[in-house]
Design a protein around this motif. Structure first.
Motif, PDB file in Angstrom:
ATOM      1  N   ASN A 109       0.851  -1.232   0.189  1.00 58.15           N
ATOM      2  CA  ASN A 109       0.021  -0.045  -0.075  1.00 58.15           C
ATOM      3  C   ASN A 109       0.963   1.211  -0.018  1.00 58.15           C
ATOM      4  N   ILE A 110       0.531   2.192  -0.619  1.00 61.96           N
ATOM      5  CA  ILE A 110       1.241   3.676  -0.670  1.00 61.96           C
ATOM      6  C   ILE A 110      -0.023   4.744  -0.674  1.00 61.96           C
ATOM      7  N   SER A 111       0.392   5.800   0.102  1.00 62.16           N
ATOM      8  CA  SER A 111      -0.483   6.693   0.194  1.00 62.16           C
ATOM      9  C   SER A 111      -0.818   7.254  -1.057  1.00 62.16           C
ATOM     10  N   THR A 112      -1.978   7.730  -1.418  1.00 59.76           N
ATOM     11  CA  THR A 112      -2.125   8.366  -2.848  1.00 59.76           C
ATOM     12  C   THR A 112      -1.645   9.996  -2.824  1.00 59.76           C
ATOM     13  N   LYS A 113      -1.430  10.497  -1.757  1.00 57.96           N
ATOM     14  CA  LYS A 113      -0.743  11.857  -1.724  1.00 57.96           C
ATOM     15  C   LYS A 113       0.603  11.633  -2.000  1.00 57.96           C
ATOM     16  N   LEU A 114       1.157  10.477  -2.044  1.00 64.51           N
ATOM     17  CA  LEU A 114       2.838  10.171  -2.447  1.00 64.51           C
ATOM     18  C   LEU A 114       2.898  10.125  -4.113  1.00 64.51           C
ATOM     19  N   ILE A 115       1.809   9.695  -4.592  1.00 67.21           N
ATOM     20  CA  ILE A 115       1.842   9.422  -6.062  1.00 67.21           C
ATOM     21  C   ILE A 115       1.707  10.590  -7.069  1.00 67.21           C
ATOM     22  N   LYS A 116       2.609  10.581  -7.893  1.00 69.66           N
ATOM     23  CA  LYS A 116       2.708  11.784  -8.940  1.00 69.66           C
ATOM     24  C   LYS A 116       1.918  11.125  -9.994  1.00 69.66           C
ATOM     25  N   SER A 117       2.248  10.132 -10.621  1.00 70.93           N
ATOM     26  CA  SER A 117       1.591   9.418 -11.808  1.00 70.93           C
ATOM     27  C   SER A 117       1.794   8.129 -11.952  1.00 70.93           C
ATOM     28  N   ILE A 118       0.865   7.333 -12.643  1.00 73.11           N
ATOM     29  CA  ILE A 118       0.989   5.950 -12.683  1.00 73.11           C
ATOM     30  C   ILE A 118       0.619   5.738 -14.323  1.00 73.11           C
ATOM     31  N   SER A 119       1.380   4.968 -14.847  1.00 68.35           N
ATOM     32  CA  SER A 119       1.513   4.312 -16.304  1.00 68.35           C
ATOM     33  C   SER A 119       1.368   2.976 -16.482  1.00 68.35           C
ATOM     34  N   ILE A 120       0.681   2.459 -17.591  1.00 60.36           N
ATOM     35  CA  ILE A 120       0.926   1.403 -17.732  1.00 60.36           C
ATOM     36  C   ILE A 120       1.960   0.468 -18.518  1.00 60.36           C
ATOM     37  N   ILE A 121       2.497  -0.514 -18.087  1.00 57.38           N
ATOM     38  CA  ILE A 121       3.766  -1.126 -18.812  1.00 57.38           C
ATOM     39  C   ILE A 121       3.291  -2.196 -19.662  1.00 57.38           C
ATOM     40  N   GLU A 122       2.217  -2.999 -19.141  1.00 60.21           N
ATOM     41  CA  GLU A 122       1.664  -4.276 -19.763  1.00 60.21           C
ATOM     42  C   GLU A 122       0.310  -4.646 -19.237  1.00 60.21           C
ATOM     43  N   LYS A 123      -0.554  -4.889 -20.118  1.00 67.34           N
ATOM     44  CA  LYS A 123      -1.925  -5.399 -19.646  1.00 67.34           C
ATOM     45  C   LYS A 123      -2.150  -6.971 -20.235  1.00 67.34           C
ATOM     46  N   LYS A 124      -2.727  -7.617 -19.161  1.00 67.68           N
ATOM     47  CA  LYS A 124      -3.048  -9.171 -19.618  1.00 67.68           C
ATOM     48  C   LYS A 124      -4.714  -9.360 -19.370  1.00 67.68           C
ATOM     49  N   LYS A 125      -5.408  -9.841 -20.226  1.00 70.31           N
ATOM     50  CA  LYS A 125      -6.762 -10.120 -19.848  1.00 70.31           C
ATOM     51  C   LYS A 125      -7.189 -11.675 -19.550  1.00 70.31           C
ATOM     52  N   GLU A 126      -7.862 -11.263 -18.230  1.00 71.64           N
ATOM     53  CA  GLU A 126      -8.309 -12.679 -17.661  1.00 71.64           C
ATOM     54  C   GLU A 126      -9.566 -12.949 -18.505  1.00 71.64           C
ATOM     55  N   ARG A 127      -9.713 -14.337 -18.672  1.00 74.20           N
ATOM     56  CA  ARG A 127     -10.897 -15.158 -19.154  1.00 74.20           C
ATOM     57  C   ARG A 127     -11.711 -15.545 -18.206  1.00 74.20           C
ATOM     58  N   LYS A 128     -12.916 -15.129 -18.337  1.00 77.65           N
ATOM     59  CA  LYS A 128     -13.968 -15.052 -17.242  1.00 77.65           C
ATOM     60  C   LYS A 128     -15.292 -15.783 -17.685  1.00 77.65           C
ATOM     61  N   LYS A 129     -16.505 -15.912 -16.757  1.00 78.17           N
ATOM     62  CA  LYS A 129     -17.524 -16.662 -17.171  1.00 78.17           C
ATOM     63  C   LYS A 129     -18.472 -15.295 -17.075  1.00 78.17           C
ATOM     64  N   GLU A 130     -19.040 -14.856 -18.163  1.00 75.56           N
ATOM     65  CA  GLU A 130     -20.014 -13.853 -18.358  1.00 75.56           C
ATOM     66  C   GLU A 130     -19.789 -12.722 -17.285  1.00 75.56           C
ATOM     67  N   ARG A 131     -20.744 -12.414 -16.433  1.00 71.94           N
ATOM     68  CA  ARG A 131     -20.695 -11.392 -15.447  1.00 71.94           C
ATOM     69  C   ARG A 131     -20.360 -11.779 -13.995  1.00 71.94           C
ATOM     70  N   ASN A 132     -19.513 -13.160 -14.156  1.00 77.46           N
ATOM     71  CA  ASN A 132     -19.447 -13.637 -12.605  1.00 77.46           C
ATOM     72  C   ASN A 132     -17.919 -13.318 -12.256  1.00 77.46           C
ATOM     73  N   HIS A 133     -17.712 -13.310 -11.162  1.00 80.40           N
ATOM     74  CA  HIS A 133     -16.377 -13.011 -10.697  1.00 80.40           C
ATOM     75  C   HIS A 133     -15.558 -14.184 -10.535  1.00 80.40           C
ATOM     76  N   LEU A 134     -14.480 -14.443 -10.950  1.00 82.91           N
ATOM     77  CA  LEU A 134     -13.725 -15.678 -10.622  1.00 82.91           C
ATOM     78  C   LEU A 134     -12.466 -15.363  -9.972  1.00 82.91           C
ATOM     79  N   ASN A 135     -12.104 -16.239  -8.983  1.00 80.17           N
ATOM     80  CA  ASN A 135     -10.795 -16.073  -8.291  1.00 80.17           C
ATOM     81  C   ASN A 135     -10.448 -17.247  -8.008  1.00 80.17           C
ATOM     82  N   VAL A 136      -8.980 -17.373  -8.162  1.00 84.44           N
ATOM     83  CA  VAL A 136      -8.341 -18.490  -7.755  1.00 84.44           C
ATOM     84  C   VAL A 136      -8.226 -18.467  -6.160  1.00 84.44           C
ATOM     85  N   VAL A 137      -8.853 -19.501  -5.285  1.00 85.47           N
ATOM     86  CA  VAL A 137      -8.589 -19.474  -4.191  1.00 85.47           C
ATOM     87  C   VAL A 137      -7.479 -20.096  -3.487  1.00 85.47           C
ATOM     88  N   THR A 138      -7.048 -21.071  -4.081  1.00 81.67           N
ATOM     89  CA  THR A 138      -5.924 -21.936  -3.628  1.00 81.67           C
ATOM     90  C   THR A 138      -4.604 -20.810  -3.806  1.00 81.67           C
TER      91      THR A 138
END
Length: 215
Positions: A109-138
């Motif tokens: 965690n970081i205080s939002t007051k300390l953040i000057k900028s955020i940029s994306i280096i890479e993005k990867k898409k998860e494959r999910k079931k329709e509008r259900n939320h999926l999560n790996v529990v293990t």
């Protein structure tokens, strides 16, 4: 040893459209007000991030990411993770189930007051079931990658801990008690096996639990 037949398969489409509630795992670079650089990972809804990146911008990107990423629990803080573990199960000709999910590891965690900028280096898409939320529990780690690359010997629905969420157990190795439970499950598919399977994971059986919850 003969492989256990797949007893119960949840039919999950392997790909969904952006408006179906899927997520991106973003590798981001955080620049602080002191010009330090932090590399981390976050998860966010693909629909909103795609709209933003397609120039439908209504606020600075820093503010957008802080507002829309998952997991931040405390006001004034921004939560990111140091690493990710990918869990991927390819669908086969006779098995329509498939996953491509990411487990975020080592929460920071970081205080939002300390953040000057955020940029994306890479993005990867998860494959999910329709509008259900999926999560790996293990709790996965890099030591699991060898057996995760194998074919599972069984896939069963094991119920859950509440009425909104169900869990699927993808079984890669099993002791005799697990094998017997799988056989019994064919006769009684309504039995809740969640606690039993969690105990067997703690005992060393190689099993991945994927939770899916309705909105």
């Amino acid at each position: 040893m003969k492989k256990i037949l797949l007893i119960f398969i949840l039919l999950l489409p392997f790909g969904v459209s952006a408006d179906a509630g899927s997520s991106y795992i973003l590798k981001i670079e955080i620049c602080t007000i002191e010009d330090d650089t932090i590399i981390g990972y976050v998860k966010t809804n693909d629909y909103f991030i795609d709209r933003y990146l397609n120039n439908e911008k209504t606020e600075p990107f820093r503010d957008f990411i802080i507002r829309t990423v998952h997991f931040t629990r405390e006001s004034g803080k921004f939560t990111y993770f140091e690493n990710t573990i990918n869990y991927k199960l390819e669908p086969k000709i006779n098995v329509t189930l498939g996953y491509d999910l990411y487990q975020l590891k080592i929460e920071k965690n970081i205080s939002t007051k300390l953040i000057k900028s955020i940029s994306i280096i890479e993005k990867k898409k998860e494959r999910k079931k329709e509008r259900n939320h999926l999560n790996v529990v293990t709790n996965l780690d890099s030591d699991n990658q060898f057996w995760l690359s194998k074919e599972p010997i069984g896939i069963i629905n094991i119920g859950g801990t509440n009425e909104w969420c169900e869990n699927t157990a993808i079984i890669y190795s099993a002791d005799d008690e697990v094998k017997e439970k799988i056989k019994q499950y064919e006769m009684n598919p309504s039995e809740n096996l969640y606690t039993f399977i969690m105990r067997k994971i703690d005992a060393g059986n190689e099993i991945v639990i994927v939770e899916w919850c309705t909105e």
